[in-house]
Design a protein around this motif. Structure first.
Motif, short mmCIF file in Angstrom:
data_model
loop_
_atom_site.label_atom_id
_atom_site.label_comp_id
_atom_site.label_asym_id
_atom_site.label_seq_id
_atom_site.Cartn_x
_atom_site.Cartn_y
_atom_site.Cartn_z
N GLY A 11 29.55 44.66 24.71
CA GLY A 11 28.59 43.58 24.57
C GLY A 11 28.46 42.77 25.84
N THR A 12 27.67 41.72 25.79
CA THR A 12 27.47 40.86 26.95
C THR A 12 28.04 39.48 26.66
N ALA A 13 28.34 38.75 27.75
CA ALA A 13 28.97 37.44 27.60
C ALA A 13 28.35 36.47 28.59
N LEU A 14 29.18 35.71 29.30
CA LEU A 14 28.73 34.67 30.22
C LEU A 14 27.73 35.20 31.24
N PHE A 15 26.60 34.51 31.36
CA PHE A 15 25.53 34.90 32.29
C PHE A 15 25.12 36.36 32.11
N ASN A 16 25.13 36.81 30.86
CA ASN A 16 24.69 38.16 30.53
C ASN A 16 25.50 39.24 31.26
N THR A 17 26.80 39.06 31.27
CA THR A 17 27.68 40.04 31.90
C THR A 17 28.62 40.64 30.87
N VAL A 18 29.31 41.67 31.30
CA VAL A 18 30.45 42.21 30.56
C VAL A 18 31.69 41.69 31.27
N GLU A 19 32.69 41.28 30.51
CA GLU A 19 33.85 40.67 31.14
C GLU A 19 35.15 41.31 30.67
N PHE A 20 36.13 41.28 31.57
CA PHE A 20 37.43 41.88 31.31
C PHE A 20 38.50 40.87 31.71
N ARG A 21 39.48 40.68 30.86
CA ARG A 21 40.44 39.61 31.09
C ARG A 21 41.81 40.10 31.54
N SER A 22 42.51 39.19 32.17
CA SER A 22 43.88 39.45 32.61
C SER A 22 44.66 38.14 32.52
N LYS A 23 45.93 38.23 32.29
CA LYS A 23 46.79 37.05 32.24
C LYS A 23 47.47 36.77 33.58
N SER A 24 47.20 37.59 34.57
CA SER A 24 47.83 37.44 35.88
C SER A 24 46.92 36.68 36.85
N PHE A 25 47.53 35.77 37.62
CA PHE A 25 46.79 35.05 38.65
C PHE A 25 47.20 35.50 40.05
N LYS A 26 47.82 36.67 40.16
CA LYS A 26 48.23 37.16 41.47
C LYS A 26 47.06 37.33 42.41
N ALA A 27 45.90 37.66 41.86
CA ALA A 27 44.70 37.85 42.68
C ALA A 27 44.01 36.52 42.99
N LEU A 28 44.50 35.42 42.41
CA LEU A 28 43.88 34.11 42.60
C LEU A 28 44.93 33.09 43.06
N PRO A 29 45.48 33.25 44.25
CA PRO A 29 46.53 32.34 44.71
C PRO A 29 46.06 30.90 44.86
N GLN A 30 44.77 30.70 45.20
CA GLN A 30 44.25 29.33 45.32
C GLN A 30 44.30 28.62 43.97
N TRP A 31 43.92 29.31 42.92
CA TRP A 31 43.93 28.73 41.58
C TRP A 31 45.36 28.51 41.10
N ALA A 32 46.25 29.45 41.38
CA ALA A 32 47.66 29.29 40.99
C ALA A 32 48.25 28.05 41.66
N ARG A 33 47.89 27.81 42.91
CA ARG A 33 48.38 26.62 43.61
C ARG A 33 47.84 25.34 42.98
N VAL A 34 46.54 25.33 42.63
CA VAL A 34 45.94 24.15 41.99
C VAL A 34 46.61 23.86 40.66
N LEU A 35 46.84 24.89 39.86
CA LEU A 35 47.49 24.70 38.56
C LEU A 35 48.84 24.03 38.70
N LYS A 36 49.60 24.45 39.68
CA LYS A 36 50.93 23.88 39.91
C LYS A 36 50.84 22.44 40.39
N LYS A 37 49.96 22.19 41.35
CA LYS A 37 49.83 20.86 41.94
C LYS A 37 49.27 19.86 40.94
#
Length: 212
Positions: free
Chosen positions: A25-51
């Motif tokens: 199916g489609t979701a946000l902005f008419n896309t297909v989305e796939f989820r992950s629980k890892s933030f290894k690919a998003l170090p900037q976001w991981a830093r913000v969450l901690k700070k």
């Protein structure tokens, strides 16, 4: 919250994602989305969450007692939280969006001397920032105003009209997804933004990859 079921995959390329997405199916902005629980690919976001954990504690102490407000940023936080806490859900969205959109837009290279830097709420209110920084500040303010983490996502996308990267905050309502954008005080359904092409989105627990 009415959303399309999301499939967790471990695809390694866009081609793999495209093949895995067939028939979904489609979701946000008419896309297909796939989820992950890892933030290894998003170090900037991981830093913000901690700070942000430490910052929000200080902010909330200020909200509870003005005597605890030691900085201009804390006083700003107290102002927006106290002014919006008794509003309706939609009024909170409008108020928070307008409040943070008043900060001037500044490039990361101008503020931090690097091409890309994601600011925590306190950093943004102290020095201002660019599109993802607005979305991060709004995310945390709305969280303190009662919005659940599962109802919000910061979305990193491409604006196909301007041909540049951009970021917005998506709010998941019962039958719609509303977009808080630093470019406008208007809050519209995601269906109105056909020129926004999301690449990935995230909240405090999950990240999503998006493809058309």
């Amino acid at each position: 919250m009415n959303t399309v079921p999301i499939t967790t995959v471990h695809a390694q390329s866009l081609g793999d994602l495209a093949n895995a997405a067939k028939g979904k199916g489609t979701a946000l902005f008419n896309t297909v989305e796939f989820r992950s629980k890892s933030f290894k690919a998003l170090p900037q976001w991981a830093r913000v969450l901690k700070k942000a954990k430490t910052e929000i504690r200080s902010f909330n102490a200020c909200v509870s007692n003005a005597a605890n407000c030691k900085t201009a940023q804390q006083n700003s936080w107290r102002k927006i939280i106290n002014s919006a806490q008794n509003m309706s859900r939609r009024q909170k969205l409008d108020t928070v969006n307008k409040f943070f959109n008043r900060w001037p837009y500044k490039l990361d290279s101008e503020v931090y001397g690097v091409s890309e830097y994601w600011a925590s709420p306190n950093q943004f209110m102290r020095t201002s920032g660019d599109c993802e920084d607005y979305s991060i500040a709004k995310y945390y303010a709305l969280q303190q105003l009662g919005f659940k983490d599962s109802e919000m996502r910061i979305v990193i996308l491409k604006d196909s009209i301007r041909g540049i990267g951009h970021a917005v905050l998506a709010i998941y309502e019962k039958n719609d997804i509303l977009i808080l954008d630093s470019l406008s005080n208007l809050i519209l359904t995601h269906k109105k933004y056909r020129h926004y092409l999301p690449q990935y989105s995230m909240n405090a627990t999950t990240r999503w990859a998006h493809i058309k």
